[in-house]
Scaffold this active site. Structure first.
Site, PDB file in Angstrom:
ATOM      1  N   ARG A  44       0.817  -1.218   0.000  1.00  0.00           N
ATOM      2  CA  ARG A  44       0.000   0.000   0.000  1.00  0.00           C
ATOM      3  C   ARG A  44       0.844   1.259   0.000  1.00  0.00           C
ATOM      4  O   ARG A  44       0.491   2.273   0.617  1.00  0.00           O
ATOM      5  CB  ARG A  44      -0.970   0.028   1.197  1.00  0.00           C
ATOM      6  CG  ARG A  44      -1.929  -1.116   1.236  1.00  0.00           C
ATOM      7  CD  ARG A  44      -2.903  -1.138   0.058  1.00  0.00           C
ATOM      8  NE  ARG A  44      -3.743  -2.307   0.150  1.00  0.00           N
ATOM      9  CZ  ARG A  44      -3.449  -3.475  -0.443  1.00  0.00           C
ATOM     10  NH1 ARG A  44      -2.383  -3.596  -1.197  1.00  0.00           N
ATOM     11  NH2 ARG A  44      -4.255  -4.500  -0.310  1.00  0.00           N
ATOM     12  N   SER A  93     -10.690  -1.152   3.506  1.00  0.00           N
ATOM     13  CA  SER A  93      -9.910  -1.541   4.695  1.00  0.00           C
ATOM     14  C   SER A  93      -9.323  -0.305   5.373  1.00  0.00           C
ATOM     15  O   SER A  93      -8.788   0.575   4.709  1.00  0.00           O
ATOM     16  CB  SER A  93      -8.755  -2.459   4.297  1.00  0.00           C
ATOM     17  OG  SER A  93      -9.268  -3.628   3.725  1.00  0.00           O
ATOM     18  N   GLU A 163      -4.189   2.051   6.970  1.00  0.00           N
ATOM     19  CA  GLU A 163      -3.927   1.936   5.527  1.00  0.00           C
ATOM     20  C   GLU A 163      -4.416   3.212   4.842  1.00  0.00           C
ATOM     21  O   GLU A 163      -3.844   3.658   3.860  1.00  0.00           O
ATOM     22  CB  GLU A 163      -4.697   0.714   4.979  1.00  0.00           C
ATOM     23  CG  GLU A 163      -4.658   0.612   3.464  1.00  0.00           C
ATOM     24  CD  GLU A 163      -5.250  -0.689   2.942  1.00  0.00           C
ATOM     25  OE1 GLU A 163      -5.110  -1.743   3.609  1.00  0.00           O
ATOM     26  OE2 GLU A 163      -5.852  -0.661   1.861  1.00  0.00           O
TER      27      GLU A 163
HETATM   28  C1  LIG Z   1     -15.390  -1.230  -0.622  1.00  0.00           C
HETATM   29  C2  LIG Z   1     -13.946  -0.953  -0.919  1.00  0.00           C
HETATM   30  C3  LIG Z   1     -13.069  -2.006  -1.106  1.00  0.00           C
HETATM   31  C4  LIG Z   1     -11.710  -1.771  -1.350  1.00  0.00           C
HETATM   32  N1  LIG Z   1     -10.883  -2.840  -1.552  1.00  0.00           N
HETATM   33  C5  LIG Z   1      -9.562  -2.636  -1.751  1.00  0.00           C
HETATM   34  C6  LIG Z   1      -8.659  -3.718  -1.960  1.00  0.00           C
HETATM   35  O1  LIG Z   1      -9.045  -4.877  -1.976  1.00  0.00           O
HETATM   36  N2  LIG Z   1      -7.352  -3.440  -2.138  1.00  0.00           N
HETATM   37  C7  LIG Z   1      -6.884  -2.160  -2.144  1.00  0.00           C
HETATM   38  O2  LIG Z   1      -5.673  -1.965  -2.319  1.00  0.00           O
HETATM   39  N3  LIG Z   1      -7.705  -1.110  -1.961  1.00  0.00           N
HETATM   40  C8  LIG Z   1      -9.033  -1.322  -1.766  1.00  0.00           C
HETATM   41  N4  LIG Z   1      -9.872  -0.247  -1.584  1.00  0.00           N
HETATM   42  C9  LIG Z   1      -9.296   1.050  -1.594  1.00  0.00           C
HETATM   43  C10 LIG Z   1      -9.084   1.428  -3.064  1.00  0.00           C
HETATM   44  O3  LIG Z   1      -7.859   0.921  -3.541  1.00  0.00           O
HETATM   45  C11 LIG Z   1      -8.922   2.821  -3.189  1.00  0.00           C
HETATM   46  O4  LIG Z   1     -10.140   3.373  -2.747  1.00  0.00           O
HETATM   47  C12 LIG Z   1      -8.685   3.256  -4.620  1.00  0.00           C
HETATM   48  O5  LIG Z   1      -7.753   2.444  -5.333  1.00  0.00           O
HETATM   49  C13 LIG Z   1      -8.113   4.554  -4.481  1.00  0.00           C
HETATM   50  O6  LIG Z   1      -8.110   5.133  -5.739  1.00  0.00           O
HETATM   51  P1  LIG Z   1      -8.642   6.601  -5.942  1.00  0.00           P
HETATM   52  O7  LIG Z   1      -8.198   6.952  -7.325  1.00  0.00           O
HETATM   53  O8  LIG Z   1     -10.091   6.675  -5.581  1.00  0.00           O
HETATM   54  O9  LIG Z   1      -7.720   7.419  -4.890  1.00  0.00           O
HETATM   55  P2  LIG Z   1      -8.084   8.325  -3.646  1.00  0.00           P
HETATM   56  O10 LIG Z   1      -8.734   7.500  -2.569  1.00  0.00           O
HETATM   57  O11 LIG Z   1      -8.759   9.534  -4.144  1.00  0.00           O
HETATM   58  O12 LIG Z   1      -6.594   8.699  -3.187  1.00  0.00           O
HETATM   59  C14 LIG Z   1      -5.728   7.788  -2.528  1.00  0.00           C
HETATM   60  C15 LIG Z   1      -4.361   8.468  -2.399  1.00  0.00           C
HETATM   61  O13 LIG Z   1      -3.782   8.592  -3.688  1.00  0.00           O
HETATM   62  C16 LIG Z   1      -3.565   9.961  -4.024  1.00  0.00           C
HETATM   63  N5  LIG Z   1      -3.930  10.121  -5.454  1.00  0.00           N
HETATM   64  C17 LIG Z   1      -5.178  10.052  -6.017  1.00  0.00           C
HETATM   65  N6  LIG Z   1      -5.113  10.258  -7.354  1.00  0.00           N
HETATM   66  C18 LIG Z   1      -3.788  10.455  -7.644  1.00  0.00           C
HETATM   67  C19 LIG Z   1      -3.068  10.713  -8.855  1.00  0.00           C
HETATM   68  N7  LIG Z   1      -3.663  10.815 -10.057  1.00  0.00           N
HETATM   69  N8  LIG Z   1      -1.712  10.865  -8.775  1.00  0.00           N
HETATM   70  C20 LIG Z   1      -1.065  10.770  -7.587  1.00  0.00           C
HETATM   71  N9  LIG Z   1      -1.687  10.530  -6.395  1.00  0.00           N
HETATM   72  C21 LIG Z   1      -3.037  10.373  -6.434  1.00  0.00           C
HETATM   73  C22 LIG Z   1      -4.471  10.767  -3.084  1.00  0.00           C
HETATM   74  O14 LIG Z   1      -3.940  12.065  -2.851  1.00  0.00           O
HETATM   75  C23 LIG Z   1      -4.447   9.905  -1.834  1.00  0.00           C
HETATM   76  O15 LIG Z   1      -3.281  10.137  -1.073  1.00  0.00           O
HETATM   77  C24 LIG Z   1     -11.227  -0.449  -1.379  1.00  0.00           C
HETATM   78  C25 LIG Z   1     -12.116   0.625  -1.203  1.00  0.00           C
HETATM   79  C26 LIG Z   1     -13.453   0.382  -0.970  1.00  0.00           C
HETATM   80  C27 LIG Z   1     -14.388   1.550  -0.771  1.00  0.00           C
END
Ligand SMILES: Cc1cc2nc3c(=O)[nH]c(=O)nc-3n(C[C@H](O)[C@H](O)[C@H](O)COP(=O)(O)OP(=O)(O)OC[C@H]3O[C@@H](n4cnc5c(N)ncnc54)[C@H](O)[C@@H]3O)c2cc1C
Length: 175
Positions: A44, A93, A163
């Site tokens: 992570r 998580s 996490e």
């Molecule tokens: C029900 C559920 C199940 C999940 N299961 C898993 C799982 O099995 N495994 C797992 O690993 N995760 C899991 N997640 C978490 C999931 O990985 C993250 O929510 C998702 O991948 C984050 O992506 P996001 O683009 O929405 O980032 P955000 O949540 O918006 O951001 C996460 C971080 O990345 C940064 N960020 C966002 N976009 C960028 C970019 N373009 N460039 C640089 N930094 C950036 C943000 O500033 C922040 O620090 C789960 C979430 C939910 C709600």
């Protein structure tokens, strides 16, 4: 973007292991293009700089039978639906799995399923998920996270590390 920065994955695979190339933008340095193996991918976390923004990514995949792929996706989703509160409001998580252990199991063993602060509660379905019943504030969630961390430490001696990233709290409030 977040999936790449956080190296999203499961117990068996991480997205970082699939990255062929990545294009990012960093203020002061401009556009940067690197091979996937030039980035350190951890549990992570990644070695992307804090102010680096992911713009584009090329992923490697192997050709496979579309029906087999769909079957696999559906069976993973069914397993998740049974084991995670996917129809409720959560951020996924909350704590990292400590080496060789499961954060959800440790939380469950500490008797914390259903524990509540304000509108935030530990899911009865999976101990490592915090559910917002619709009225939870960020302060409720943070207070519950601290209570869970402290109770698990008392019960098992393991200190859980978040996490999720905490945004908008002072260092002191994060505790
Ligand atoms: C029900 C559920 C199940 C999940 N299961 C898993 C799982 O099995 N495994 C797992 O690993 N995760 C899991 N997640 C978490 C999931 O990985 C993250 O929510 C998702 O991948 C984050 O992506 P996001 O683009 O929405 O980032 P955000 O949540 O918006 O951001 C996460 C971080 O990345 C940064 N960020 C966002 N976009 C960028 C970019 N373009 N460039 C640089 N930094 C950036 C943000 O500033 C922040 O620090 C789960 C979430 C939910 C709600």
């Amino acid at each position: 973007g977040g999936a790449l920065r956080m190296n999203a994955g499961t117990r068996t695979e991480w997205i970082g292991s699939r990255v062929v190339s990545l294009t990012t933008f960093q203020p002061g340095r401009g556009l940067l293009r690197r091979r996937g193996d030039e980035i350190a991918w951890g549990y992570r976390e990644s070695s992307l700089a804090p102010d680096e923004v992911v713009l584009e990514c090329e992923l490697a995949a192997e050709p496979a039978d579309p029906f087999a792929v769909r079957d696999k996706m559906e069976s993973i989703l069914a397993r998740r639906k049974a084991a995670q509160p996917l129809s409720e409001a959560t951020c996924g998580s909350v704590f990292k799995n400590p080496e060789g252990a499961s954060a959800g199991k440790l939380i469950e063993q500490a008797g914390l399923k259903g524990a509540r602060v304000g509108g935030a509660r530990v899911s009865e379905v999976h101990g490592n998920f915090i559910v917002n019943d619709g009225t939870a504030t960020a302060a409720d969630v943070l207070a519950l996270m601290k209570a869970v961390r402290d109770e698990v430490q008392k019960a098992s001696g393991v200190r859980l590390e978040p996490e999720v990233h905490l945004v908008g709290f002072s260092e002191r409030a994060r505790g």
